[in-house]
Scaffold this motif. Structure first.
Motif, PDB file in Angstrom:
ATOM      1  N   PRO A 160      63.154  27.028   6.243  1.00  0.00           N
ATOM      2  CA  PRO A 160      64.207  26.072   6.586  1.00  0.00           C
ATOM      3  C   PRO A 160      65.483  26.317   5.772  1.00  0.00           C
ATOM      4  O   PRO A 160      65.431  26.958   4.729  1.00  0.00           O
ATOM      5  N   SER A 161      66.576  25.753   6.251  1.00  0.00           N
ATOM      6  CA  SER A 161      67.829  25.821   5.493  1.00  0.00           C
ATOM      7  C   SER A 161      67.693  24.980   4.230  1.00  0.00           C
ATOM      8  O   SER A 161      66.734  24.223   4.072  1.00  0.00           O
ATOM      9  N   LEU A 162      68.671  25.095   3.356  1.00  0.00           N
ATOM     10  CA  LEU A 162      68.640  24.319   2.116  1.00  0.00           C
ATOM     11  C   LEU A 162      68.608  22.815   2.418  1.00  0.00           C
ATOM     12  O   LEU A 162      67.828  22.063   1.814  1.00  0.00           O
ATOM     13  N   GLU A 163      69.429  22.391   3.377  1.00  0.00           N
ATOM     14  CA  GLU A 163      69.464  20.969   3.739  1.00  0.00           C
ATOM     15  C   GLU A 163      68.106  20.536   4.307  1.00  0.00           C
ATOM     16  O   GLU A 163      67.584  19.465   3.969  1.00  0.00           O
ATOM     17  N   GLN A 164      67.538  21.387   5.168  1.00  0.00           N
ATOM     18  CA  GLN A 164      66.212  21.077   5.720  1.00  0.00           C
ATOM     19  C   GLN A 164      65.160  21.043   4.616  1.00  0.00           C
ATOM     20  O   GLN A 164      64.220  20.258   4.651  1.00  0.00           O
ATOM     21  N   ARG A 165      65.320  21.925   3.642  1.00  0.00           N
ATOM     22  CA  ARG A 165      64.377  21.973   2.517  1.00  0.00           C
ATOM     23  C   ARG A 165      64.350  20.627   1.784  1.00  0.00           C
ATOM     24  O   ARG A 165      63.278  20.108   1.456  1.00  0.00           O
ATOM     25  N   PHE A 166      65.525  20.071   1.528  1.00  0.00           N
ATOM     26  CA  PHE A 166      65.559  18.766   0.857  1.00  0.00           C
ATOM     27  C   PHE A 166      64.897  17.705   1.741  1.00  0.00           C
ATOM     28  O   PHE A 166      64.131  16.864   1.266  1.00  0.00           O
ATOM     29  N   ALA A 167      65.195  17.767   3.046  1.00  0.00           N
ATOM     30  CA  ALA A 167      64.623  16.782   3.971  1.00  0.00           C
ATOM     31  C   ALA A 167      63.095  16.910   4.018  1.00  0.00           C
ATOM     32  O   ALA A 167      62.376  15.906   4.049  1.00  0.00           O
ATOM     33  N   LEU A 168      62.601  18.139   4.001  1.00  0.00           N
ATOM     34  CA  LEU A 168      61.147  18.343   4.048  1.00  0.00           C
ATOM     35  C   LEU A 168      60.477  17.871   2.757  1.00  0.00           C
ATOM     36  O   LEU A 168      59.357  17.356   2.779  1.00  0.00           O
ATOM     37  N   HIS A 169      61.152  18.069   1.621  1.00  0.00           N
ATOM     38  CA  HIS A 169      60.604  17.527   0.373  1.00  0.00           C
ATOM     39  C   HIS A 169      60.486  16.002   0.475  1.00  0.00           C
ATOM     40  O   HIS A 169      59.477  15.418   0.060  1.00  0.00           O
ATOM     41  N   LYS A 170      61.516  15.365   1.034  1.00  0.00           N
ATOM     42  CA  LYS A 170      61.484  13.901   1.198  1.00  0.00           C
ATOM     43  C   LYS A 170      60.340  13.481   2.104  1.00  0.00           C
ATOM     44  O   LYS A 170      59.608  12.530   1.815  1.00  0.00           O
ATOM     45  N   GLU A 171      60.212  14.201   3.204  1.00  0.00           N
ATOM     46  CA  GLU A 171      59.199  13.857   4.204  1.00  0.00           C
ATOM     47  C   GLU A 171      57.789  13.975   3.610  1.00  0.00           C
ATOM     48  O   GLU A 171      56.962  13.068   3.746  1.00  0.00           O
ATOM     49  N   SER A 172      57.526  15.090   2.941  1.00  0.00           N
ATOM     50  CA  SER A 172      56.202  15.283   2.321  1.00  0.00           C
ATOM     51  C   SER A 172      55.950  14.219   1.268  1.00  0.00           C
ATOM     52  O   SER A 172      54.841  13.688   1.143  1.00  0.00           O
ATOM     53  N   SER A 173      56.988  13.923   0.509  1.00  0.00           N
ATOM     54  CA  SER A 173      56.865  12.940  -0.557  1.00  0.00           C
ATOM     55  C   SER A 173      56.545  11.561   0.015  1.00  0.00           C
ATOM     56  O   SER A 173      55.641  10.860  -0.462  1.00  0.00           O
ATOM     57  N   LEU A 174      57.268  11.184   1.064  1.00  0.00           N
ATOM     58  CA  LEU A 174      57.041   9.867   1.669  1.00  0.00           C
ATOM     59  C   LEU A 174      55.628   9.767   2.233  1.00  0.00           C
ATOM     60  O   LEU A 174      54.963   8.736   2.111  1.00  0.00           O
ATOM     61  N   ARG A 175      55.172  10.853   2.841  1.00  0.00           N
ATOM     62  CA  ARG A 175      53.830  10.840   3.427  1.00  0.00           C
ATOM     63  C   ARG A 175      52.768  10.646   2.340  1.00  0.00           C
ATOM     64  O   ARG A 175      51.851   9.835   2.481  1.00  0.00           O
ATOM     65  N   LEU A 176      52.927  11.383   1.255  1.00  0.00           N
ATOM     66  CA  LEU A 176      51.960  11.253   0.163  1.00  0.00           C
ATOM     67  C   LEU A 176      52.043   9.864  -0.476  1.00  0.00           C
ATOM     68  O   LEU A 176      51.020   9.217  -0.748  1.00  0.00           O
ATOM     69  N   LYS A 177      53.262   9.389  -0.679  1.00  0.00           N
ATOM     70  CA  LYS A 177      53.429   8.085  -1.329  1.00  0.00           C
ATOM     71  C   LYS A 177      52.888   6.964  -0.433  1.00  0.00           C
ATOM     72  O   LYS A 177      52.326   5.978  -0.916  1.00  0.00           O
ATOM     73  N   GLN A 178      53.060   7.114   0.888  1.00  0.00           N
ATOM     74  CA  GLN A 178      52.515   6.115   1.799  1.00  0.00           C
ATOM     75  C   GLN A 178      50.986   6.093   1.708  1.00  0.00           C
ATOM     76  O   GLN A 178      50.365   5.024   1.684  1.00  0.00           O
ATOM     77  N   ALA A 179      50.390   7.276   1.632  1.00  0.00           N
ATOM     78  CA  ALA A 179      48.927   7.348   1.513  1.00  0.00           C
ATOM     79  C   ALA A 179      48.456   6.701   0.215  1.00  0.00           C
ATOM     80  O   ALA A 179      47.409   6.041   0.173  1.00  0.00           O
ATOM     81  N   VAL A 180      49.242   6.886  -0.848  1.00  0.00           N
ATOM     82  CA  VAL A 180      48.914   6.256  -2.135  1.00  0.00           C
ATOM     83  C   VAL A 180      48.999   4.731  -2.002  1.00  0.00           C
ATOM     84  O   VAL A 180      48.114   3.997  -2.462  1.00  0.00           O
ATOM     85  N   ASN A 181      50.053   4.265  -1.345  1.00  0.00           N
ATOM     86  CA  ASN A 181      50.175   2.821  -1.073  1.00  0.00           C
ATOM     87  C   ASN A 181      48.983   2.320  -0.273  1.00  0.00           C
ATOM     88  O   ASN A 181      48.416   1.264  -0.565  1.00  0.00           O
ATOM     89  N   ASP A 182      48.622   3.081   0.759  1.00  0.00           N
ATOM     90  CA  ASP A 182      47.525   2.655   1.629  1.00  0.00           C
ATOM     91  C   ASP A 182      46.207   2.558   0.865  1.00  0.00           C
ATOM     92  O   ASP A 182      45.302   1.832   1.265  1.00  0.00           O
ATOM     93  N   LEU A 183      46.109   3.319  -0.217  1.00  0.00           N
ATOM     94  CA  LEU A 183      44.912   3.236  -1.065  1.00  0.00           C
ATOM     95  C   LEU A 183      44.981   2.029  -1.996  1.00  0.00           C
ATOM     96  O   LEU A 183      44.057   1.788  -2.773  1.00  0.00           O
ATOM     97  N   GLY A 184      46.085   1.305  -1.960  1.00  0.00           N
ATOM     98  CA  GLY A 184      46.234   0.150  -2.847  1.00  0.00           C
ATOM     99  C   GLY A 184      46.591   0.548  -4.268  1.00  0.00           C
ATOM    100  O   GLY A 184      46.338  -0.193  -5.215  1.00  0.00           O
TER     101      GLY A 184
END
Lengths: 463, 463
Positions: free
Chosen positions: B335-359
């Protein structure tokens, strides 16, 4: 852990196993930064072969990785690196606090002491170049205003003096003419005139190819000024020249990965005696650096020395794996360390004899002052280095031009370190000799026409 | 040279070729340490394939090298490194002053500026860890006795302050509670009370996973104290968080190779604005370090910036080849540099949501203060990190335990940087989420029993 231990036991042909058993007993949270499944150290087994060394130990090496074809690099560092070392440098990422990595680090700390014949000194393995070792010495062992004596045999003496002054040292120098090193009488005389905290010398000055007499310098210091610490700059000497830290009384050896130690550049390797560490402990003013502070690194190195991890700044993990691979070759495989020094001498003499036979002079003024890991060759006027170096390149051989500012345009430098010097099967020395003969001939040099064909003993500097 | 140029012309599908043409016009003796047959850069061609990038450029990558199977390393650095980068780290030795190497170094200097959206700043690529960048800032930009303001969001603020004091700075700190960062009002208030030479902040504090608002800090400094230099510690942020040096007015970015930049550790990456370099030029007292002195490194970096070599201390050549491989992926490939930042955000949000879902709660107190390249997760009492980390290890996943001294035994850290975050085909994020779910379940944690299942917005620190 039981299951893991059993699995490890099944793999006991792999040399790491005993240490891995030991690491299983470590607290996984001693340091707490990260931990790592111990199995990692074994993941490479599919490509590993086990073989016996002359010492009866077994060793591990990769059987498949081959580096790309490339020109022969025979400058005095960086140097040719073995496939095993390069493969270790491409090791999959492992955390710096993982037990498997801590075991590798521990191994390196142990083996570098063997290379320097010391049982009591403390190594510091830190991301950096050899130059960082100067900052370590200057900022840890000298308090501002203290006197330091620099024995100068070339460019690196000047530069080390600069570094010492940055950290507040008052530097005196004993400067030898180009191609020579300060003699014992001069050294003793200088040491008797002032009380020096340190005396420093460059074991092999890469700018001139001059070898200092490390043992004699240590003896002179011990005789005239026994409280003075002796600092050996061994960047271009460690593992190619004999250095006996404990026997001779060397207090600090400064080195780096990319010369005789046979690893790509990027690892600063500095080893300090107990006496040097006691001087650090007794200093009255704060250490004048942060990243180079031994006070900050000491607990880290002590932890890794026990096979445990600790954190101050991230170590260059892949270079540590590569360093382990090279140190194993140096300390455990054939040739032995003693044979390694002898083979460096032999290769060096052969190359230097060929240079003599061409009627060429060398920068070092006499054989005792000649390094065994490199040769600095004057290019006789009217020829210039630019008449020779590109011709060597066309033959696929990379040699270095001059470095010392006073004679820079008059000489070239050839490195013969590590595998180039000790592995006759590679044929590196023969290739270099042949290419030198051809290149000088192509440049119009006819050695037979020189009025005399001086042996290395008769050389005179041209500066 | 004619013949060589023709041979190069035949290979013009290889991206390096235009630069190689340029280097043929360099004086082979500009620097004089060593030179190198330009063909070297092409020796790898047998294993190279050429392909197009989204930008229409062609790029080179190795088609054959595969790293050994190993556990997934998801600590916040070192991180998983691509096969291409590891293969570049196993590049055959090339001299540090060879034109082929100088071209690679030049490429790295150019690309790291692209990553930081700067056209005018000066990068310094030196063997070392990220910590060396602190010494660079402290010893080059601060004169003894000058005031520095440290914005503290975790362990690395404390440590940077220590480093600054070693070099004579008088340090004030604005300390946020654990999990938070100093707010704009506090920052403006502190800046208005005293004239600071520098203000420093940790963009992502690896000990807490807290993200600072770099743009807002720069704006506050510009508003209240425009002469103060803004220093961004980006070791765990560069290439995973957007940093616009020129637009925002960041004066120094400190980083290292082993996190978002996707390379093994051992390369210190520091970039200084023209304004910072002017402050260095105007200092009245000598620079207080040697190896970390920008005055000594500047001519070297300027030479390499022109594709020429120069010598102060040996660069970590193989890490520079590896850095080039990674920077090409970052700046030229998809991905482009801008896409790279967006993908880091996306992966991070997904992991953090899963952590939230675990309570489970996270260390950062609110989403804006959460890094996109790592997640710091509290392990709810009575569970301890030692109940989770080994279970993750058994599943082949390496996460990190705590680092911040006040909460060390209460949380774990997961890194999701570079290929782990951006290459969905690897499936790293899914593997980590599944392993976290299983490990917490095996440890007896039932997230559904928590009285509330807090979103990241509602987190409270436990310290």
């Amino acid at each position: 852990m039981q299951a893991l231990t059993s699995r490890l036991a099944e793999k006991n042909t792999i040399r790491l196993t005993p240490r891995l058993f030991a690491t299983t007993s470590l607290s996984l949270f001693t340091i707490g930064l990260s931990v790592h499944y111990i199995r990692t150290a074994l993941t490479s087994r599919s490509s590993l072969t086990t073989f016996s060394t002359p010492h009866g130990k077994s060793a591990v090496m990769s059987s498949s990785f081959k580096q790309e074809p490339h020109n022969l690099l025979v400058i005095p560092g960086p140097i040719e690196v073995s496939d095993e070392v390069l493969y270790a440098n491409a090791h999959p990422s492992v955390g710096h606090t993982a037990p498997a990595f801590a075991a590798v680090f521990q191994d390196c700390l142990k083996m570098i002491k063997q290379v320097l014949y010391t049982t009591s000194a403390q190594p510091f393995l830190v991301a950096g170049s050899g130059t960082l070792g100067w900052d370590m010495v200057a900022s840890n062992l000298v308090e501002p205003g203290e006197d330091v004596l620099v024995l100068n045999s070339g460019y690196f003496g000047d530069a080390f003096a600069d570094c010492l002054e940055v950290y507040g040292a008052k530097v005196d120098q004993v400067k030898a003419p180009i191609g020579d090193r300060p003699g014992p009488a001069e050294i003793e005389s200088a040491l008797s005139q002032k009380k020096y905290k340190l005396v420093t010398f460059t074991h092999v000055d890469t700018s001139t190819g001059v070898l200092s007499d490390a043992k004699a310098i240590c003896a002179a210091v011990k005789k005239v000024s026994p409280d003075t610490l002796t600092i050996l700059d061994g960047v271009c000497a460690v593992a190619s020249e004999e250095i006996r830290m404990d026997d001779w009384g060397v207090d600090v050896v400064i080195s780096a990965s990319q010369k005789g130690l046979g690893v790509p550049p990027g690892l600063s390797v500095t080893v300090a005696s107990e006496r040097a560490m006691a001087v650090l402990a007794a200093r009255k003013t704060p250490v004048t650096s942060y990243f180079a502070s031994w006070r900050r690194w000491l607990p880290i190195m002590q932890a890794y020395g026990k096979g445990q991890a600790a954190y101050f700044a991230t170590p260059p993990t892949n270079l540590i794996w590569a360093f382990q691979a090279s140190l194993r070759a140096i300390t455990e495989q054939s040739p032995s360390l003693e044979q390694r020094f002898a083979l460096h001498k032999e290769s060096s003499l052969r190359l230097k004899q060929a240079v003599n036979d061409l009627g060429l002079k060398q920068v070092p003024l006499h054989p005792d002052a000649s390094a065994n890991g490199m040769t600095a060759i004057y290019v006789p006027s009217p020829l210039k280095p630019s008449d020779i170096v590109p011709k060597m390149l066309k033959k696929g051989i990379v040699v270095a031009a001059g470095l010392h500012k006073d004679i820079k345009e008059t000489y070239i430098r050839v490195g013969h370190l590590s595998i180039t010097a000790i592995d006759a099967k590679r044929g590196d020395i023969d290739r270099v000799i042949k290419a030198l003969q051809e290149s000088f001939a192509e440049a119009g040099w006819d050695g037979s026409k020189t009025s005399s064909r001086p042996s290395v003993v008769e050389h005179q500097g041209q500066a």
